[in-house]
Write an enzyme that holds these catalytic residues in place. Structure first.
Site, PDB file in Angstrom:
ATOM      1  CE  LYS A  22      -2.366   2.201   3.927  1.00 18.35           C
ATOM      2  NZ  LYS A  22      -1.271   2.901   4.457  1.00 18.35           N
ATOM      3  CG  ASN A  23       2.292   2.776   3.572  1.00 15.01           C
ATOM      4  OD1 ASN A  23       1.122   3.090   3.373  1.00 15.01           O
ATOM      5  ND2 ASN A  23       2.764   2.516   4.773  1.00 15.01           N
ATOM      6  NE  ARG A  97      -0.053  11.133   6.577  1.00 15.70           N
ATOM      7  CZ  ARG A  97       0.069  12.280   7.207  1.00 15.70           C
ATOM      8  NH1 ARG A  97      -0.997  12.940   7.574  1.00 15.70           N
ATOM      9  NH2 ARG A  97       1.236  12.763   7.484  1.00 15.70           N
ATOM     10  CG  ASP A 121      -4.481   4.653  10.269  1.00 14.43           C
ATOM     11  OD1 ASP A 121      -5.648   4.503   9.875  1.00 14.43           O
ATOM     12  OD2 ASP A 121      -3.643   3.749  10.296  1.00 14.43           O
ATOM     13  CG  ASP A 319       3.001   1.398   9.412  1.00 16.33           C
ATOM     14  OD1 ASP A 319       2.795   2.261  10.277  1.00 16.33           O
ATOM     15  OD2 ASP A 319       3.178   1.665   8.208  1.00 16.33           O
TER      16      ASP A 319
END
Ligand SMILES: CC(=O)N[C@H]1[C@@H](OP(=O)(O)OP(=O)(O)OC[C@H]2O[C@@H](n3ccc(=O)[nH]c3=O)[C@H](O)[C@@H]2O)O[C@H](CO)[C@@H](O)[C@@H]1O
Ligand SMILES: C=C(OP(=O)(O)O)C(=O)O
EC number: 2.5.1.7
Length: 434
Positions: A22-23, A97, A121, A319
């Site tokens: 994802k990141n 984000r 988040d 994370d």
């Protein structure tokens, strides 16, 4: 708001494939704005945050085509600059984000970027100083419109410069790098973040024609170029998902194989789980986790209680601390979990305490976990997912618990985990979405 109903106590067995990271993909998708040519990206996870960003690019005028099950092409030939000023666009940014990383490419290529306070988040203060100061160092003007709650950044042509970042921000480094690749002259970024996400972004940019050196270190040198071109990119497996699966196997006493993990890019993650006593083996590019009736947390060499703390890469990613904390509740021994970076990420331990875990929350950053050594099972409970990683941690707790649990607000989990119930049920979990 959707929920998961989880029947606890079932062991998992078999193979599971991690999704794309994802990141990383959030950075890569933003980088496609840096060229008018087509960029094809493979191994894109089908998750909420990524789908929202892809949709945002479409609305900005980027031609997006689905090329395969997890491949998309992006062609930012005609970007609708007027749309970027609209309240609709700004509202969408605020729920994501990753949208903050539109700034670098937009200022570099079009000389202007507007952005509302980005979402993501709610895990404590998440300042953006590093992003803005970095882009200002390249000569951009920065203005905060208090009435609309938006940031406006403008520049004619960015100018390379030397900068020492005040913190090694992951998305901040990505933003500055994306701005600097089209700047005039040379940019040097010291104290740059060097997570595999940032490394992959730099490799993509070099394939597009950028001149970045120092990749994987905290000193990046970027020689600006006039323009960038189309290319192909494949996203790495999600290291946070790989870690989540290791923890899940240990908690449920399961034997699983995590396929194609890109072991060399996992850094200290496997070793950190080993320190909790979890056995795992590298088999080619897979990780094999054997079924373990018990796992014992190591002590430090001097015999003192183990601390597991986050740090910037190549340290342990923050994370995974929520997952490691949950896993420790059934270990033999005690551990101090120290979440240094975020202020509100450990409050979910209250829910674990309700389930029967032995945890002392010392302060917002530190929790001591005293493991049950599987002698006492957690009890099923009604839970709610406060953020993405607490969400997966609670799912793991529920899968190992006695009885049935319900987790609400699973949109938080969907932000980062693709069809998680489908993939876990395929190897033996009992999770229903309602
Ligand atoms: C979309 C995305 O990629 N999100 C990740 C990214 O967020 P993001 O890029 O937003 O996080 P940052 O790296 O900017 O910082 C995270 C937090 O750590 C603090 N901080 C950071 C660096 C430092 O040297 N010292 C320090 O205290 C910051 O003040 C902030 O509170 O990186 C975080 C840190 O790995 C991850 O948790 C997020 O999942
Ligand atoms: C904190 C995270 O995500 P975001 O930065 O998108 O909120 C995360 O991936 O754990």
């Amino acid at each position: 708001m959707a929920s998961f109903v989880i029947e606890g106590g079932h062991r998992l067995s078999g193979e599971i494939h991690p999704q794309g990271a994802k990141n990383e993909v959030l950075q890569i998708i933003c980088a496609t704005l840096l060229t008018a040519e087509e960029v094809t990206v493979n191994n894109i996870p089908d998750i909420l945050d990524v789908n929202n960003l892809i949709q945002l690019l479409r609305e900005m005028g980027v031609t997006v085509a689905k090329k395969g099950i997890d491949s998309y092409s992006f062609k930012a030939e005609n970007v609708d600059l007027a749309y970027l000023e609209s309240d609709e666009f700004l509202k969408k940014c605020s729920s994501l984000r990753g949208s903050v990383m539109l700034i670098g490419p937009m200022v570099a290529r079009f000389g202007k970027a507007l952005i509302s306070k980005p979402g993501g988040d709610k895990i404590g203060r998440r300042r953006l100083d590093t992003h803005f100061v970095g882009i200002q160092n390249l000569g951009a003007d920065f203005r905060y419109d208090e009435e609309r709650g938006i940031y406006e950044i403008t520049a004619d042509r960015l100018q390379g410069s030397y900068m020492l970042l005040d913190e090694a921000s992951v998305t901040g480094t990505a933003n500055i790098v994306m701005a600097a690749v089209l700047a005039k002259g040379t940019t040097t970024i010291y104290n740059a973040a060097c997570e595999p996400y940032v490394q992959q972004l730099c490799r993509l940019l070099n394939r597009m024609g950028a001149k970045i050196s120092g990749i994987a270190s905290n000193l990046l040198t970027i020689e600006g170029v006039e323009e960038l071109h189309g290319t192909q990119h494949t996203v790495l497996p999600d290291m946070i998902e790989v870690g989540s699966f290791i923890g899940m196997a240990a908690m449920t006493k399961s034997e699983i194989t995590i396929k194609n993990v890109s072991y060399e890019n996992l850094g200290i993650i496997p070793e950190s789980f080993r320190r909790l006593g979890i056995k795992l083996e590298q088999r080619g590019d897979d990780i094999y986790v054997p079924a373990q009736e018990t796992y014992q947390i190591e002590s430090f060499i001097d015999g003192s209680i183990m601390t597991i703390a986050d740090a910037t890469w190549p340290g342990l990613t923050p994370d995974l601390l929520s997952v490691m904390l949950v896993v420790a509740t059934q270990a033999k021994g005690s551990v101090l979990i120290h979440q240094k970076m975020f202020e509100s990420r450990l409050f979910f331990v209250d829910k674990l305490i309700d389930m029967g875990a032995q945890i002392i929350l010392c302060d917002p950053h530190r929790a001591v976990v005293i493991g049950h050594n599987h002698g006492f099972k957690l009890r099923g409970a009604r839970l709610t997912s406060p953020d993405i990683r607490a969400g997966i941690a609670l799912l793991i707790a529920a899968m190992s618990a006695e009885g049935t649990s319900t987790i609400s607000n699973i949109e938080q989990i969907d932000r980062g985990y693709q069809n998680i119930e489908g993939r876990l049920n395929a190897i033996g979990a009992r999770i229903t979405r309602i």
